[in-house]
Design a protein around this motif. Sequence first.
Motif, mmCIF file in Angstrom:
data_model
loop_
_atom_site.group_PDB
_atom_site.id
_atom_site.type_symbol
_atom_site.label_atom_id
_atom_site.label_comp_id
_atom_site.label_asym_id
_atom_site.label_seq_id
_atom_site.Cartn_x
_atom_site.Cartn_y
_atom_site.Cartn_z
ATOM 1 N N GLN A 2 -11.896 31.792 22.924
ATOM 2 C CA GLN A 2 -10.637 30.788 22.817
ATOM 3 C C GLN A 2 -10.042 30.864 21.150
ATOM 4 O OE1 GLN A 2 -11.120 26.817 24.420
ATOM 5 N NE2 GLN A 2 -12.660 27.559 25.780
ATOM 6 N N VAL A 35 5.129 29.824 27.105
ATOM 7 C CA VAL A 35 3.692 30.440 27.502
ATOM 8 C C VAL A 35 3.779 31.908 27.367
ATOM 9 C CG1 VAL A 35 2.934 28.883 29.298
ATOM 10 C CG2 VAL A 35 4.525 30.507 29.800
ATOM 11 N N GLY A 93 -4.841 29.333 22.973
ATOM 12 C CA GLY A 93 -5.172 30.150 24.013
ATOM 13 C C GLY A 93 -6.497 31.038 24.257
ATOM 14 N N SER A 132 -4.619 38.176 27.005
ATOM 15 C CA SER A 132 -4.724 36.834 26.247
ATOM 16 C C SER A 132 -3.597 35.789 27.179
ATOM 17 C CB SER A 132 -4.184 36.755 25.024
ATOM 18 O OG SER A 132 -5.257 37.912 24.199
ATOM 19 N N GLY A 133 -3.838 34.826 27.546
ATOM 20 C CA GLY A 133 -3.059 34.003 27.731
ATOM 21 C C GLY A 133 -2.797 32.805 26.822
ATOM 22 N N ILE A 134 -1.500 32.291 26.537
ATOM 23 C CA ILE A 134 -1.376 31.402 25.179
ATOM 24 C C ILE A 134 -0.348 30.437 25.565
ATOM 25 C CG2 ILE A 134 -0.523 31.304 22.834
ATOM 26 C CD1 ILE A 134 -1.045 34.541 22.752
ATOM 27 N N HIS A 172 -0.166 27.463 18.452
ATOM 28 C CA HIS A 172 -0.556 28.117 19.704
ATOM 29 C C HIS A 172 -2.073 27.717 19.971
ATOM 30 C CE1 HIS A 172 2.780 30.721 18.873
ATOM 31 N NE2 HIS A 172 2.505 30.686 17.744
#
Length: 251
Positions: free
Chosen positions: A164, A112, A150, A128-130, A148
């Motif tokens: 997204q 992550v 995210g 951002s979260g991935i 990836h």
Amino acid sequence: MSRITSLLLLCIIIFSSLSEAQTKSKWSSGIDFTQRSANREKGRWSLTDWLAMKERNRMMDQWLSLNSPSAFEFMMSGSYNSFKTDLGDGSEAKSHSSYKAEAAAYAQLVGVTAEYENNTEEGFNDLSGIFNLRLLGNSIQNTSFTIHYGQRTRTSDTSTLRQQFGQASLQLYLTKYFGIDGKYRYFLPTSTDELGDVKGDMTEAGVFIDFKALRIFGAWYKESQKNKIPAATEDTVTDRTGIRSGIKIFF
């Protein structure tokens, strides 16, 4: 002469006795019991041998635990971004700068990542979260290919844009310490009341050099965003093109 004769007879008797003893230690079939006893001794198990083997195994396990790569990997990064923003309306592109921080954690092939960019000059910030899945390679400091997925949240004083995205990234070591990397990120189309229909993408290519756990890198990047507002007759296209430079720390 009688004394010499007696000595010769004594030697002959001793030699004959030794030969007879050697012959008696074998069966008529030629089996040597002395050799069989030695072979049994080689395969003999004892408590002392078991304790010594246990100690050797313990030392080997300790060595492997200290020298084997960990299944968990971590990375922290900081960079300075110098770029120009082109609004696509014929006006001159304006120069800006921003700062970006990144942290990643991997457990073998999955990981992550969290990203944060502070762009005060244009009045917004990105968070951002991935989720990462490494398809090729065995560590974050090795040649690898990763996909990836995210979400980026861009927040300004007037709007919030959640997008997204899917991404593919490649890292290639050309030598033991020097390499190149690149990524392509595609933002899925979305809509907001303030910005209308929004879509875009981002391309990045760079070089890096590793000093053990420290990496110095530089990259060229371009981010494009297209907005289509229902009331407008034409789409609004914003391109940000620049150089990203910074460091990464692996542990």
